[in-house]
Design a protein around this motif. Structure first.
Motif, PDB file in Angstrom:
ATOM      1  N   ALA A 207      22.967  -7.343  32.451  1.00 38.17           N
ATOM      2  CA  ALA A 207      22.306  -8.522  31.897  1.00 38.17           C
ATOM      3  C   ALA A 207      22.344  -8.425  30.374  1.00 38.17           C
ATOM      4  N   ARG A 227      18.579  -3.398  41.288  1.00 29.17           N
ATOM      5  CA  ARG A 227      18.340  -3.818  39.913  1.00 29.17           C
ATOM      6  C   ARG A 227      17.881  -2.607  39.122  1.00 29.17           C
ATOM      7  N   SER A 248      26.352 -13.465  36.914  1.00 29.98           N
ATOM      8  CA  SER A 248      26.801 -14.705  36.290  1.00 29.98           C
ATOM      9  C   SER A 248      26.353 -14.764  34.837  1.00 29.98           C
ATOM     10  N   ASP A 250      24.578 -16.838  33.229  1.00 32.22           N
ATOM     11  CA  ASP A 250      23.175 -17.210  33.043  1.00 32.22           C
ATOM     12  C   ASP A 250      22.205 -16.233  33.694  1.00 32.22           C
ATOM     13  N   GLY A 251      22.731 -15.192  34.340  1.00 30.08           N
ATOM     14  CA  GLY A 251      21.891 -14.149  34.911  1.00 30.08           C
ATOM     15  C   GLY A 251      21.151 -14.519  36.175  1.00 30.08           C
ATOM     16  N   THR A 252      21.509 -15.623  36.826  1.00 28.45           N
ATOM     17  CA  THR A 252      20.768 -16.070  38.006  1.00 28.45           C
ATOM     18  C   THR A 252      21.483 -15.797  39.319  1.00 28.45           C
ATOM     19  N   ARG A 253      22.775 -15.457  39.275  1.00 32.76           N
ATOM     20  CA  ARG A 253      23.557 -15.269  40.488  1.00 32.76           C
ATOM     21  C   ARG A 253      24.401 -14.007  40.385  1.00 32.76           C
ATOM     22  N   ASP A 275      22.051 -16.014  45.132  1.00 33.53           N
ATOM     23  CA  ASP A 275      21.087 -16.564  44.192  1.00 33.53           C
ATOM     24  C   ASP A 275      19.945 -15.559  44.066  1.00 33.53           C
ATOM     25  N   LEU A 276      19.747 -14.999  42.894  1.00 31.49           N
ATOM     26  CA  LEU A 276      18.753 -13.944  42.720  1.00 31.49           C
ATOM     27  C   LEU A 276      17.323 -14.456  42.805  1.00 31.49           C
ATOM     28  N   ARG A 277      17.127 -15.757  42.656  1.00 37.09           N
ATOM     29  CA  ARG A 277      15.768 -16.304  42.751  1.00 37.09           C
ATOM     30  C   ARG A 277      15.361 -16.538  44.198  1.00 37.09           C
ATOM     31  N   THR A 278      16.284 -17.003  45.013  1.00 37.58           N
ATOM     32  CA  THR A 278      15.964 -17.331  46.401  1.00 37.58           C
ATOM     33  C   THR A 278      16.541 -16.347  47.409  1.00 37.58           C
TER      34      THR A 278
END
Length: 339
Positions: A207, A227, A248, A250-253, A275-278
């Motif tokens: 990241a 992580r 990715s 943007d750091g989200t995937r 998808d790291l958020r979901t």
């Protein structure tokens, strides 16, 4: 059978084995010599200046036969199949970001090869070098250029839960401080500190905060996305069945290869994006098995290598599961989009 007959049979057998060995050596030598000569119709490669800050460029290991085979070469990112400019610097694995490169090289010795990692400046001049304990596998540089990581296959371990052992190192490219193995970090699995003799790590991806990174953890026959925190020296499991993650922009995937049940043992992977958020997984349109750490060309496109007629070829594909793969460059591997 007389002693003389036995001696004659033995001598004949040794002669046949000697002839086979000689033929094998001559064949290998002839093939190596052919690799030094350009192939008709292959990519045009000429020597020149290669930098890691030129805007809109792709830098990669050239695998086309000829005098510049295995050198770092560059093309416009918008025309990756066009003529290549060769640097003279040879690498087995390579990556670059923010004007910093990492090059994993073989050092050829009289008996066997050894390996090293070079940290390169923007003009591909070595800034530092480090011993690598085995065959190079993966390489990455953080978006800031402040950290570099590499993974090597190693031998000699008394365990092999994944049928191989790895060492993954991270270096601060500003100070030269080296973390020789992620096995020194504390692993948190399912909320608890985890200890096991068979842990292996590979495939670091960074990241942009100079602290967070992701990697693969293998233990007890399973793999996990972890992580990591450089400051806390911890690795925390995030998701199961993830190998060779690539974060990715943007750091989200995370793009990664996943073992899919029912596929052949020697070709078990398919490309996915998590998808790291979901923690929702999206299968990508590539139906072939991909044994590579994909690279994000931009926020919408990933690039990866598949075996080709002369080493490997590069393909690109949308990261949202739509579209289809498109070959963008032949005889190429380890791409980095710079500038």
């Amino acid at each position: 059978m007389t002693l003389r007959s036995r001696v004659l049979i033995l001598a004949s057998a040794l002669a046949v084995l000697g002839a086979i060995a000689l033929a094998s050596v001559l064949h290998a030598s002839a093939r190596a010599e052919r690799r030094d000569h350009p192939r008709a119709g292959a990519a045009q490669v000429t020597p020149g200046t290669v930098t890691l800050t030129a805007p809109g460029r792709m830098v990669f290991r050239n695998m086309a036969w000829g005098p510049h085979r295995d050198e770092l070469t560059t093309t416009p990112a918008s025309a990756p199949s066009g003529p290549r400019t060769a640097s003279g610097v040879k690498c087995l694995r390579f990556y670059a970001a923010a004007g910093t490169g990492v090059c994993l090289q073989a050092v050829h010795g009289p008996v066997s090869d050894t390996y090293r990692a070079l940290v390169l400046d923007a003009r591909l001049h070595p800034r530092a070098h480090y011993d690598v304990p085995g065959i190079p596998s993966r390489a990455r540089v953080s978006p800031t250029g402040h950290y570099a990581a590499w993974t090597a296959f190693v031998g000699g371990d008394s365990y092999a839960g994944t049928d191989f052992s790895t060492r993954t190192a991270i270096v601060d490219t500003r100070t030269g401080t080296l973390i020789p193995s992620l096995e020194a970090f504390r692993v948190v699995k399912d909320g608890r500190t985890y200890h096991a003799a068979d842990v292996n790590f590979w495939g670091v991806t960074f990241a942009p905060d100079d602290d967070t990174f992701y990697a693969t953890l293998a233990t007890q026959g399973s793999t996990y996305l972890v992580r990591g925190s450089l400051r806390a020296r911890t690795l925390t499991t995030v998701h199961r069945n993830v190998e060779c993650p690539s974060l990715s922009p943007d750091g989200t995937r995370v793009a990664y290869k996943k073992r899919v049940p029912g596929l052949p043992k020697d070709a078990p992977w398919r490309l996915y994006v998590l998808d790291l958020r979901t923690l929702r997984e999206t299968p990508l349109a590539e139906s072939r098995s991909v044994d590579d750490q994909a690279v994000w060309k931009d926020a919408r496109t990933i690039v990866y290598a598949l075996p080709g007629d002369y080493g490997a070829d590069l393909y690109e594909m949308p990261a949202d599961g739509t579209g289809k793969p498109r070959r963008i460059s032949v005889s190429a591997v380890s791409p980095a989009f710079v500038g």
